[in-house]
Structures are given as structure tokens and as C-alpha cells.
Design a protein around this motif. Sequence first.
Motif, PDB file in Angstrom:
ATOM      1  N   ALA A 161       0.815  -1.219   0.000  1.00  0.00           N
ATOM      2  CA  ALA A 161       0.000   0.000   0.000  1.00  0.00           C
ATOM      3  C   ALA A 161       0.844   1.262   0.000  1.00  0.00           C
ATOM      4  O   ALA A 161       0.340   2.341  -0.340  1.00  0.00           O
ATOM      5  CB  ALA A 161      -0.936  -0.008   1.213  1.00  0.00           C
ATOM      6  N   ARG A 162       2.131   1.164   0.381  1.00  0.00           N
ATOM      7  CA  ARG A 162       2.987   2.349   0.443  1.00  0.00           C
ATOM      8  C   ARG A 162       3.734   2.625  -0.866  1.00  0.00           C
ATOM      9  O   ARG A 162       4.384   3.661  -1.012  1.00  0.00           O
ATOM     10  CB  ARG A 162       4.004   2.184   1.570  1.00  0.00           C
ATOM     11  N   ILE A 163       3.648   1.718  -1.823  1.00  0.00           N
ATOM     12  CA  ILE A 163       4.351   1.907  -3.098  1.00  0.00           C
ATOM     13  C   ILE A 163       3.705   3.048  -3.876  1.00  0.00           C
ATOM     14  O   ILE A 163       2.488   3.085  -4.055  1.00  0.00           O
ATOM     15  CB  ILE A 163       4.329   0.603  -3.925  1.00  0.00           C
ATOM     16  N   VAL A 164       4.534   3.987  -4.335  1.00  0.00           N
ATOM     17  CA  VAL A 164       4.012   5.141  -5.077  1.00  0.00           C
ATOM     18  C   VAL A 164       4.352   5.081  -6.566  1.00  0.00           C
ATOM     19  O   VAL A 164       3.708   5.741  -7.384  1.00  0.00           O
ATOM     20  CB  VAL A 164       4.551   6.469  -4.498  1.00  0.00           C
ATOM     21  N   ALA A 165       5.369   4.287  -6.935  1.00  0.00           N
ATOM     22  CA  ALA A 165       5.780   4.220  -8.336  1.00  0.00           C
ATOM     23  C   ALA A 165       6.376   2.849  -8.613  1.00  0.00           C
ATOM     24  O   ALA A 165       6.962   2.214  -7.728  1.00  0.00           O
ATOM     25  CB  ALA A 165       6.792   5.316  -8.666  1.00  0.00           C
ATOM     26  N   LEU A 166       6.231   2.426  -9.857  1.00  0.00           N
ATOM     27  CA  LEU A 166       6.656   1.091 -10.263  1.00  0.00           C
ATOM     28  C   LEU A 166       7.288   1.164 -11.643  1.00  0.00           C
ATOM     29  O   LEU A 166       6.749   1.805 -12.549  1.00  0.00           O
ATOM     30  CB  LEU A 166       5.437   0.156 -10.281  1.00  0.00           C
ATOM     31  N   GLY A 167       8.440   0.516 -11.797  1.00  0.00           N
ATOM     32  CA  GLY A 167       9.092   0.419 -13.105  1.00  0.00           C
ATOM     33  C   GLY A 167       9.271  -1.036 -13.491  1.00  0.00           C
ATOM     34  O   GLY A 167       9.453  -1.894 -12.632  1.00  0.00           O
ATOM     35  N   VAL A 168       9.239  -1.300 -14.790  1.00  0.00           N
ATOM     36  CA  VAL A 168       9.344  -2.667 -15.293  1.00  0.00           C
ATOM     37  C   VAL A 168      10.588  -2.808 -16.161  1.00  0.00           C
ATOM     38  O   VAL A 168      10.807  -2.037 -17.091  1.00  0.00           O
ATOM     39  CB  VAL A 168       8.098  -3.078 -16.098  1.00  0.00           C
ATOM     40  N   SER A 169      11.392  -3.803 -15.845  1.00  0.00           N
ATOM     41  CA  SER A 169      12.533  -4.232 -16.651  1.00  0.00           C
ATOM     42  C   SER A 169      12.155  -5.535 -17.326  1.00  0.00           C
ATOM     43  O   SER A 169      11.475  -6.372 -16.730  1.00  0.00           O
ATOM     44  CB  SER A 169      13.754  -4.433 -15.747  1.00  0.00           C
TER      45      SER A 169
END
Length: 499
Positions: free
Chosen positions: A68-76
Motif C-alpha cells: 500500500a505504500r508503493i508510489v511508483a513502479l518500473g518494469v525491466s
Amino acid sequence: MSVVAGLDIGTQSVKLLVHDTDRRRTLAIRGRPLALVEGADGSREQQPEWWIAAATQCFADLDAGLRARIVALGVSGQQHGFVPLDAAGGVLAPAKLWCDTSSWRECEEIMAAAGGYRRCIALAGNPILTGYTASKLPWTRKHRPDVYRRLATILLPHDYVNFWLTGERWMECGDASGTGWLDVRKHRWSSAMLAATDADRDLWRCLPPLVDAQFSAPIASATADALGLSREVRVSAGGGDNMMAAIGTGNVAPGTLSVSLGTSGTLFACADRPLVDEDGLWAAFCSSTGSWLPLVCTMNCTVATRCVADAFGFEAGEGDLLIERTAPGADGLLMLPFFHGERSPDLPSAHASLHGMNPGNFTRAHVYRAAMEGATYALRHGLDALRRAGLAFQAIRLTGGGANSASWRQLLADVFDLPVEMPAETEGAAFGAALQALWAWRHHAGDTAGIEEIAREHVALDEGRAARPDASRVQSYREPYRQFLEQLAALQQAHAATA
């Protein structure tokens, strides 16, 4: 507290890394294995749904409060894979992967249609090498005609995961470089290379728009709810695994050399201009930060040591003990480790081979050392090409599964005659994806911080795992490396004679 996540879609596994940007430390790493479907014709495929299932499981393995605390996500993602979608966004066939060599003939056909190997480099910066996405299109037209007829969108593996996360389709220039269709000098699609792939179809219509490196999009509400994430999460542009590993190892400015010891072996550097070789000795790729990333990729790295370990019935993790029992050069035993064919140099139909066998050196310890040395010599061959182009390096930033081997770290330092630095975070691609997500999230909020500043803040080195060249071993490897080049030249000559 700002928490960001990086999701790495590899060949053997999916990894999820969660990073605390305030305390500058990794909070969690989760992973799930992936299956690989291999064919006798060199085909290597995965179902894209496997990536989604594994990623979903990785998120489920996190504490709900942390999610719930994740604000951004990147994908490799593993580069060069081909994910064909229909008009409704459904997957039409298994994804053909970077290590799929079944379409090597189609590489030749595309280059012939474009005017030859060097003409491809003049048009877009790169030839069409084995595994590149472009060759998978004519292969599909021949072998899966119904899929080709219904094809509406071409995505790469990380693009498909972004599509699942956001409902949007895009590509960024780093991963797009590996299709063979991107004009890397101008950061745009090459109409000539698309036409050479299929002159009777407008493939341009199948390609999603290109976005810049700081791009981000909101996560789809339904996906956020299913994963237990906030609906406010931003998904960054993402990129190929090598581009993300460059960020994760702090290779975001000229002068640094990163080496990744994974299933494939790669070495890459940051350049502030397109670095194209007229002979195609390296991949003239773009980075996922807005610059360029000259890169050498060998298709056989840890796959070579793993094959030896499997053949002799021991775990690859036991290999360091075997290395300690043998001397540099494996007592004259030399391996060309081309189990999957090879891309750098361009030998798609090559096979692995052992040279210099005798009763004294044909042991599992010597064969294992020969595999590790052969994979390292292949990378050194690429380094020599970059050095001839005028690039100079003071140290190596090492990542990938093979980097966990102290013996391999020392071997690399001795063969390259460069000190090896180890980033404290060993999951370089997933970490790089998280840092790119942080960069894009800050940019969306109006922050002007550059990726160099973010890398300086967050990429730390593990001094306890560093390795420095040993002068005596540096000397010991010179003759075996010369013999490797001699055997490689003979193989290239034989390959050219039968082409």
C-alpha cells in the motif's frame, strides 16, 4: 516515506524489488521461477501469462502494508521478445524470446532486402542479429500465418507487462533499439527497415508510440486493486533489462563499464552520442535515460557453467570450489561456449566445443573452469572492440547471477585487467527499474532532478566483494585468450564458408 518498486521479467525468473527512497535501502525482494519451452529448431518461448502470474505472486508475497505504500513502479524486461496481440489486446501466440535462434535465416532475408549488413547499419545503426525482434515477424508469417494475419500490435516483454499494469501500449527507445527497426541516431522508427521486414504490410501501424525516458502513466484501477496497490501508483516507461541494469549499477554517465553475468553476458557503457560501428561489432543501442548505450551481448554466459554442472551432476553453486582446484588456463583446456548459438560475434548456428583435451585436464573441475573462462573471453572480445572505438574505462560495475561467484569476480578482474566494483544491490535490473520509477515519479510531481543525481544518491558499492587484478594471473590469461581468439577466428571462417 516514499517507496518505489522495480519488477524484472527475466528469462528464468521474475523478480520484484521494493526500495525505501528516504532510508535508501531495499525493503524486500521477491522472486518466482519461469519455465522455458525449447525446441530442436532453436526456438525458445514463454507464455506471457506466465510473467503476469509470477508478478502477481511476487506482489502477493509482500506484506499488505508495504504494498500500500508503493508510489511508483518500473518494469525491466528481457529484450527482443515478440508478443503478438490482436485488435482486442489478446495474446495470439507464445512469446519468442531473445535466445530464440530459430529465425536466423530470416535475419539474413531482412538484411538482404534492406541492401545488406552494412546498409542496415547505415539505415538504423544496427544489423539484424539473431534474436532481434524483427526476424520473428517473417518467421511468424511463415510458420504461424493465422497469427500474422490477425496481428494488430507488436509488444516487447516489458511493454506487455506495462500494458497489463496500465491498459496502455507504448515503447521506449532503449528496449525498442533491440527490435532492429529503431533508427538509434534519431530516436525514431526506420521506415526502410520496417519495409525490409515486410514490404507488403505497413508494420508501422502495429507499433505503439515511442515515449521519452521520463514518461509515466497511472496504474489501471482494477490492476491496482487486484495487486493490493494504491490507485495513485505511477508506472514508468521501463526498459530492457540491460538498460535497467545500467541505471541500477550507476552507469548513467560516460566512463563506466557495466558487465552482467546472467544467462546471457553483456557489457555496456553510457555514451552522450550515438556510437555506431560500421562493422556492427557492438549493438548501438539507446539507453532508457535519454542517452545511448553501446552494448555487447553474448548469448552464452551462466548457461555455459550451468550446462557443465548439469552434465557432471553438481550444483553450479559448487563451482567456486572446483575453480580453486585448477589454475588459470585450465591446463590447456579451452571452451568456445556457444551452447545457444552466438550473437556477438554473429554465429547463430554455432555449437559449443572443447579444445586441447588430454587425460590430465578432462575433469569436471577443468571443464567447469574452461566454461567460465570461455564465457569471460567472449566478453573480453567485446571489450576490445569498445576500446578500439576510443572508450576507456577505469573499473567494472558487475551485476547478474554470476556476480555472486567470488571466483568469477576475480576471473573477470584478471582477464579484463580492471578492478571489479560490486553494487551493494545485486538485483541490478530490478533496482534500476525502481530508480527509473522514482525519477519519473519525481518528474511527474515537478521535480527536475536528473537520473545522474538519483543514481549518486541511491547506488552504493559493496567494498567487501570488490576484486582487483592480480598481476601474475593477468599475465597467465594472455596466452589462453590468444588461443581463444585463434579458435574463434577459425570458427568464423568455417561459418562464412558454409553461409
